[in-house]
Design a protein around this motif. Structure first.
Motif, PDB file in Angstrom:
ATOM      1  N   SER A  84      -5.273  -4.382  20.974  1.00 52.81           N
ATOM      2  CA  SER A  84      -4.886  -4.934  22.273  1.00 52.81           C
ATOM      3  C   SER A  84      -6.044  -4.862  23.260  1.00 52.81           C
ATOM      4  CB  SER A  84      -3.689  -4.165  22.835  1.00 52.81           C
ATOM      5  OG  SER A  84      -2.567  -4.335  22.027  1.00 52.81           O
ATOM      6  N   PHE A  85      -6.726  -3.725  23.263  1.00 47.34           N
ATOM      7  CA  PHE A  85      -7.864  -3.563  24.154  1.00 47.34           C
ATOM      8  C   PHE A  85      -8.972  -4.549  23.794  1.00 47.34           C
ATOM      9  CE2 PHE A  85     -11.853  -1.556  25.449  1.00 47.34           C
ATOM     10  CZ  PHE A  85     -11.602  -1.415  26.797  1.00 47.34           C
ATOM     11  N   ASP A  86      -9.230  -4.695  22.492  1.00 47.62           N
ATOM     12  CA  ASP A  86     -10.267  -5.640  22.050  1.00 47.62           C
ATOM     13  C   ASP A  86      -9.925  -7.063  22.462  1.00 47.62           C
ATOM     14  OD1 ASP A  86     -11.776  -3.610  20.945  1.00 47.62           O
ATOM     15  OD2 ASP A  86     -11.092  -3.966  18.889  1.00 47.62           O
ATOM     16  N   GLN A  87      -8.654  -7.439  22.348  1.00 43.58           N
ATOM     17  CA  GLN A  87      -8.239  -8.783  22.756  1.00 43.58           C
ATOM     18  C   GLN A  87      -8.458  -8.985  24.254  1.00 43.58           C
ATOM     19  OE1 GLN A  87      -4.164  -8.992  21.460  1.00 43.58           O
ATOM     20  NE2 GLN A  87      -4.707  -9.868  19.479  1.00 43.58           N
ATOM     21  N   ALA A  88      -8.095  -8.003  25.033  1.00 46.32           N
ATOM     22  CA  ALA A  88      -8.280  -8.106  26.488  1.00 46.32           C
ATOM     23  C   ALA A  88      -9.761  -8.196  26.833  1.00 46.32           C
ATOM     24  CB  ALA A  88      -7.636  -6.913  27.196  1.00 46.32           C
ATOM     25  N   ARG A  89     -10.570  -7.368  26.176  1.00 46.18           N
ATOM     26  CA  ARG A  89     -12.011  -7.383  26.433  1.00 46.18           C
ATOM     27  C   ARG A  89     -12.617  -8.736  26.036  1.00 46.18           C
ATOM     28  NH1 ARG A  89     -15.524  -3.698  27.591  1.00 46.18           N
ATOM     29  NH2 ARG A  89     -14.275  -1.943  26.927  1.00 46.18           N
ATOM     30  N   GLN A  90     -12.233  -9.263  24.887  1.00 53.32           N
ATOM     31  CA  GLN A  90     -12.758 -10.552  24.428  1.00 53.32           C
ATOM     32  C   GLN A  90     -12.364 -11.676  25.376  1.00 53.32           C
ATOM     33  OE1 GLN A  90     -11.365 -10.924  20.397  1.00 53.32           O
ATOM     34  NE2 GLN A  90     -12.780  -9.378  19.632  1.00 53.32           N
ATOM     35  N   ALA A  91     -11.122 -11.657  25.836  1.00 50.21           N
ATOM     36  CA  ALA A  91     -10.667 -12.681  26.779  1.00 50.21           C
ATOM     37  C   ALA A  91     -11.462 -12.603  28.073  1.00 50.21           C
ATOM     38  CB  ALA A  91      -9.175 -12.523  27.059  1.00 50.21           C
ATOM     39  N   PHE A  92     -11.682 -11.386  28.550  1.00 44.85           N
ATOM     40  CA  PHE A  92     -12.447 -11.220  29.784  1.00 44.85           C
ATOM     41  C   PHE A  92     -13.900 -11.654  29.587  1.00 44.85           C
ATOM     42  CE2 PHE A  92     -15.117  -8.547  32.581  1.00 44.85           C
ATOM     43  CZ  PHE A  92     -14.737  -9.121  33.781  1.00 44.85           C
ATOM     44  N   GLU A  93     -14.512 -11.263  28.474  1.00 45.30           N
ATOM     45  CA  GLU A  93     -15.899 -11.648  28.213  1.00 45.30           C
ATOM     46  C   GLU A  93     -16.041 -13.163  28.102  1.00 45.30           C
ATOM     47  OE1 GLU A  93     -16.939  -9.315  24.793  1.00 45.30           O
ATOM     48  OE2 GLU A  93     -17.254  -7.502  25.989  1.00 45.30           O
ATOM     49  N   LYS A  94     -15.065 -13.812  27.467  1.00 46.10           N
ATOM     50  CA  LYS A  94     -15.080 -15.270  27.357  1.00 46.10           C
ATOM     51  C   LYS A  94     -14.952 -15.899  28.743  1.00 46.10           C
ATOM     52  CE  LYS A  94     -12.802 -19.111  25.058  1.00 46.10           C
ATOM     53  NZ  LYS A  94     -11.722 -19.545  24.190  1.00 46.10           N
ATOM     54  N   PHE A  95     -14.059 -15.333  29.547  1.00 46.23           N
ATOM     55  CA  PHE A  95     -13.868 -15.829  30.908  1.00 46.23           C
ATOM     56  C   PHE A  95     -15.161 -15.706  31.722  1.00 46.23           C
ATOM     57  CE2 PHE A  95     -13.167 -14.139  35.192  1.00 46.23           C
ATOM     58  CZ  PHE A  95     -12.735 -15.293  35.820  1.00 46.23           C
ATOM     59  N   VAL A  96     -15.782 -14.541  31.678  1.00 50.09           N
ATOM     60  CA  VAL A  96     -17.013 -14.323  32.444  1.00 50.09           C
ATOM     61  C   VAL A  96     -18.127 -15.240  31.946  1.00 50.09           C
ATOM     62  CG1 VAL A  96     -18.833 -12.646  32.953  1.00 50.09           C
ATOM     63  CG2 VAL A  96     -16.443 -11.981  33.144  1.00 50.09           C
ATOM     64  N   SER A  97     -18.240 -15.387  30.633  1.00 52.59           N
ATOM     65  CA  SER A  97     -19.255 -16.265  30.058  1.00 52.59           C
ATOM     66  C   SER A  97     -19.053 -17.704  30.521  1.00 52.59           C
ATOM     67  CB  SER A  97     -19.210 -16.176  28.531  1.00 52.59           C
ATOM     68  OG  SER A  97     -20.103 -17.097  27.968  1.00 52.59           O
ATOM     69  N   SER A  98     -17.804 -18.163  30.495  1.00 53.19           N
ATOM     70  CA  SER A  98     -17.490 -19.521  30.941  1.00 53.19           C
ATOM     71  C   SER A  98     -17.801 -19.693  32.428  1.00 53.19           C
ATOM     72  CB  SER A  98     -16.022 -19.839  30.683  1.00 53.19           C
ATOM     73  OG  SER A  98     -15.760 -19.859  29.310  1.00 53.19           O
ATOM     74  N   ALA A 137      -5.177 -14.767  32.529  1.00 52.70           N
ATOM     75  CA  ALA A 137      -4.703 -16.150  32.452  1.00 52.70           C
ATOM     76  C   ALA A 137      -4.705 -16.793  33.836  1.00 52.70           C
ATOM     77  CB  ALA A 137      -3.301 -16.189  31.841  1.00 52.70           C
ATOM     78  N   GLU A 138      -4.237 -16.060  34.838  1.00 53.22           N
ATOM     79  CA  GLU A 138      -4.239 -16.574  36.212  1.00 53.22           C
ATOM     80  C   GLU A 138      -5.666 -16.811  36.702  1.00 53.22           C
ATOM     81  OE1 GLU A 138      -2.011 -13.631  38.371  1.00 53.22           O
ATOM     82  OE2 GLU A 138      -0.089 -14.331  37.575  1.00 53.22           O
ATOM     83  N   GLN A 139      -6.545 -15.871  36.401  1.00 53.85           N
ATOM     84  CA  GLN A 139      -7.939 -16.003  36.818  1.00 53.85           C
ATOM     85  C   GLN A 139      -8.598 -17.201  36.151  1.00 53.85           C
ATOM     86  OE1 GLN A 139      -9.587 -12.161  35.897  1.00 53.85           O
ATOM     87  NE2 GLN A 139      -8.512 -11.158  37.573  1.00 53.85           N
ATOM     88  N   ALA A 140      -8.354 -17.383  34.869  1.00 48.72           N
ATOM     89  CA  ALA A 140      -8.940 -18.518  34.144  1.00 48.72           C
ATOM     90  C   ALA A 140      -8.418 -19.838  34.704  1.00 48.72           C
ATOM     91  CB  ALA A 140      -8.632 -18.403  32.651  1.00 48.72           C
TER      92      ALA A 140
END
Length: 124
Positions: A19-33, A102-105
């Motif tokens: 769960s933590f890895d999924q959250a981290r990956q989503a955040f990293e993808k968001f920041v990268s985008s 999701a809201e931030q993205a």
């Protein structure tokens, strides 16, 4: 002498880590985008520069919110009384972070779309 150590069962630890890895990956993808979008917009002229600043400021704001949420979560975990508390806190944290990301993205997508439309409009 036997130590009374609190240990997570392997399955629970694996679930929490996933769960933590999924959250981290989503955040990293968001920041990268967000950084990619800001870099792209910055190359499009003066009006785009203002939009890029908005995107960058929003990305920084989101990063601050997410780090604060992580620190709050870590503090709550330190106060957990038992494994049930830990699992409840972890579940709440992951759910809240996924919703927040999701809201931030979505909001970032709207900002970037607006900026792209403004950049595409002919100058009069």
């Amino acid at each position: 002498m036997t130590e009374n150590k609190f240990e997570f069962p392997k399955e629970m630890r694996a679930m929490a880590e996933a769960s933590f890895d999924q959250a981290r990956q989503a955040f990293e993808k968001f920041v990268s985008s967000a950084h990619s979008a800001a870099a792209t917009i910055e190359t499009r002229g003066e009006s785009a520069r203002a939009s890029a600043k908005d995107v960058s400021a929003k990305a920084i704001s989101y990063a601050e919110q997410n780090v604060a949420a992580s620190l709050d979560h870590a503090q709550k975990l330190l106060q957990a009384k038992d494994l049930g508390d830990v699992m409840r806190l972890q579940s709440e944290y992951v759910q809240n972070q996924m919703k927040s990301l999701a809201e931030q993205a979505s909001e970032m997508g709207q900002i970037v779309s607006r900026a792209a439309m403004e950049a595409a409009q002919p100058k009069s």
